[in-house]
Design an enzyme around this catalytic site. Structure first.
Site, PDB file in Angstrom:
ATOM      1  N   LYS A  19      38.616  85.275  89.900  1.00 37.22           N
ATOM      2  CA  LYS A  19      39.426  85.703  88.745  1.00 37.22           C
ATOM      3  C   LYS A  19      39.471  84.546  87.775  1.00 37.22           C
ATOM      4  O   LYS A  19      39.884  83.443  88.135  1.00 37.22           O
ATOM      5  CB  LYS A  19      40.820  86.026  89.279  1.00 37.22           C
ATOM      6  CG  LYS A  19      41.922  86.304  88.310  1.00 37.22           C
ATOM      7  CD  LYS A  19      43.077  86.796  89.173  1.00 37.22           C
ATOM      8  CE  LYS A  19      44.421  87.017  88.586  1.00 37.22           C
ATOM      9  NZ  LYS A  19      44.879  86.346  87.463  1.00 37.22           N
TER      10      LYS A  19
HETATM   11  P1  FBP Z   1      48.897  88.035  83.755  1.00 36.23           P
HETATM   12  O1  FBP Z   1      47.978  89.224  83.655  1.00 36.23           O
HETATM   13  O2  FBP Z   1      50.309  88.415  83.452  1.00 36.23           O
HETATM   14  O3  FBP Z   1      48.395  86.873  82.945  1.00 36.23           O
HETATM   15  O4  FBP Z   1      48.875  87.609  85.295  1.00 36.23           O
HETATM   16  C1  FBP Z   1      47.737  87.015  85.884  1.00 36.23           C
HETATM   17  C2  FBP Z   1      48.149  85.724  86.578  1.00 36.23           C
HETATM   18  O5  FBP Z   1      47.059  85.080  87.184  1.00 36.23           O
HETATM   19  C3  FBP Z   1      49.246  85.921  87.606  1.00 36.23           C
HETATM   20  O6  FBP Z   1      48.754  86.240  88.873  1.00 36.23           O
HETATM   21  C4  FBP Z   1      49.939  84.607  87.552  1.00 36.23           C
HETATM   22  O7  FBP Z   1      51.299  84.705  87.859  1.00 36.23           O
HETATM   23  C5  FBP Z   1      49.793  84.187  86.128  1.00 36.23           C
HETATM   24  O8  FBP Z   1      48.656  84.834  85.614  1.00 36.23           O
HETATM   25  C6  FBP Z   1      49.619  82.696  86.041  1.00 36.23           C
HETATM   26  O9  FBP Z   1      49.325  82.366  84.722  1.00 36.23           O
HETATM   27  P2  FBP Z   1      49.338  80.873  84.221  1.00 36.23           P
HETATM   28  O10 FBP Z   1      49.148  79.999  85.421  1.00 36.23           O
HETATM   29  O11 FBP Z   1      48.228  80.771  83.237  1.00 36.23           O
HETATM   30  O12 FBP Z   1      50.671  80.668  83.596  1.00 36.23           O
END
Ligand code: FBP
Length: 262
Positions: free
Chosen positions: A178
């Site tokens: 991802k």
């Molecule tokens: P979103 O689709 O809301 O961006 O979530 C994806 C994700 O990877 C979550 O699993 C995680 O909580 C968040 O983004 C972490 O985002 P970052 O570390 O960039 O703040």
């Protein structure tokens, strides 16, 4: 590498993970837009939508809520995480073992964050190695959140950085990697090429308009990506099901964004 097509994590070879580890990663601020989203019950219900192939949560919500949804939701146990209050070098504590996820939570898949470029990268990669190898014993697909960040990395969505993040997924043995959206189809194509047989999915990001979000998903699919893991762009909306309907059309039915929005 384990092909995921014959696992519950995929539908027709595509993946849509509903991410809900934000209570740990960002805290209650993410629930302000739609207060109902603070209730895990409402998100487990949303995860029963046909478009969703798995729900990603930390151990606590899994223990408390999953028993009522085992028949309708595929569980991806997120095995590490950090709160937004941590001000140190990007790092993530291991919060759950693979054995616990498999035997106690009844999880179907595991998820693990690594921050390549952080001064903690070497420890995180070793922790991932342990989880990845243990997941093979339980025949559980492994999803790597590959998020380059740290002192030397100012722009973590540069095309070359995202291609490297995707390649690390292949190198480390993730089944699905991802990555953040690099801003274009071309950038995503590079990432997909670098990942080889490891599937690449896009990370949702902060909430944008329906059209802008679906455009990025369309670009990911056109680039050969396998789908996405999305949180806020679904459950911060007043009507999460409606966006999931549109995502279902773009991801599984190969529709255009215009058609999906009609
Ligand atoms: P979103 O689709 O809301 O961006 O979530 C994806 C994700 O990877 C979550 O699993 C995680 O909580 C968040 O983004 C972490 O985002 P970052 O570390 O960039 O703040």
């Amino acid at each position: 590498m384990r092909p995921i097509d014959d696992t519950p994590l995929a539908r027709d070879g595509k993946v849509l993970i509903l991410a809900y580890d934000h209570g740990m990663e960002h805290g209650p601020v993410d629930f302000e837009e739609r207060p109902e989203s603070a209730d895990p019950e409402s998100i487990f219900r949303t995860a029963t939508h046909d478009a969703v192939t798995a729900l990603a949560v930390q151990k606590g919500p899994a223990e408390a809520y999953y028993p009522s949804y085992e028949d309708d939701v595929t569980l991806l146990a997120k095995l590490n995480g950090t709160s937004n209050m941590w001000m140190g070098e990007p790092d993530s504590s291991v919060t759950c073992s693979v054995e616990y996820a498999a035997t106690q939570l009844e999880a179907d898949a595991i998820g693990f964050t690594v921050y390549p470029g952080s001064n903690k990268e070497t420890e995180m990669v070793e922790e991932f190695r342990e989880a990845q190898e243990a997941a093979r014993d339980y025949d559980m697909p492994v999803v790597l959140w590959s998020y380059p960040r740290g002192q030397g990395l100012k722009n973590d969505t540069k095309e070359s950085t995202i291609a490297y993040a995707a390649r690390l997924g292949l190198e480390l043995g993730a089944d699905v990697t991802k990555v953040k959206y690099p801003g274009s189809r071309q950038g995503m194509e590079q990432a997909v090429q670098m990942a080889g047989k490891s599937k690449v999915i896009m990370s949702g990001g902060s909430k944008v308009s329906d059209e802008a979000f679906l455009d990025s998903v369309r670009a990911v699919m056109d680039a050969g990506g396998a789908g996405l893991a999305v949180g806020r762009n679904v459950w911060q909306r007043q009507d999460p099901e409606s966006l999931l309907d549109s995502l279902e059309r773009v991801i599984y039915k190969d529709d255009t964004v215009d058609a999906a929005l009609r």
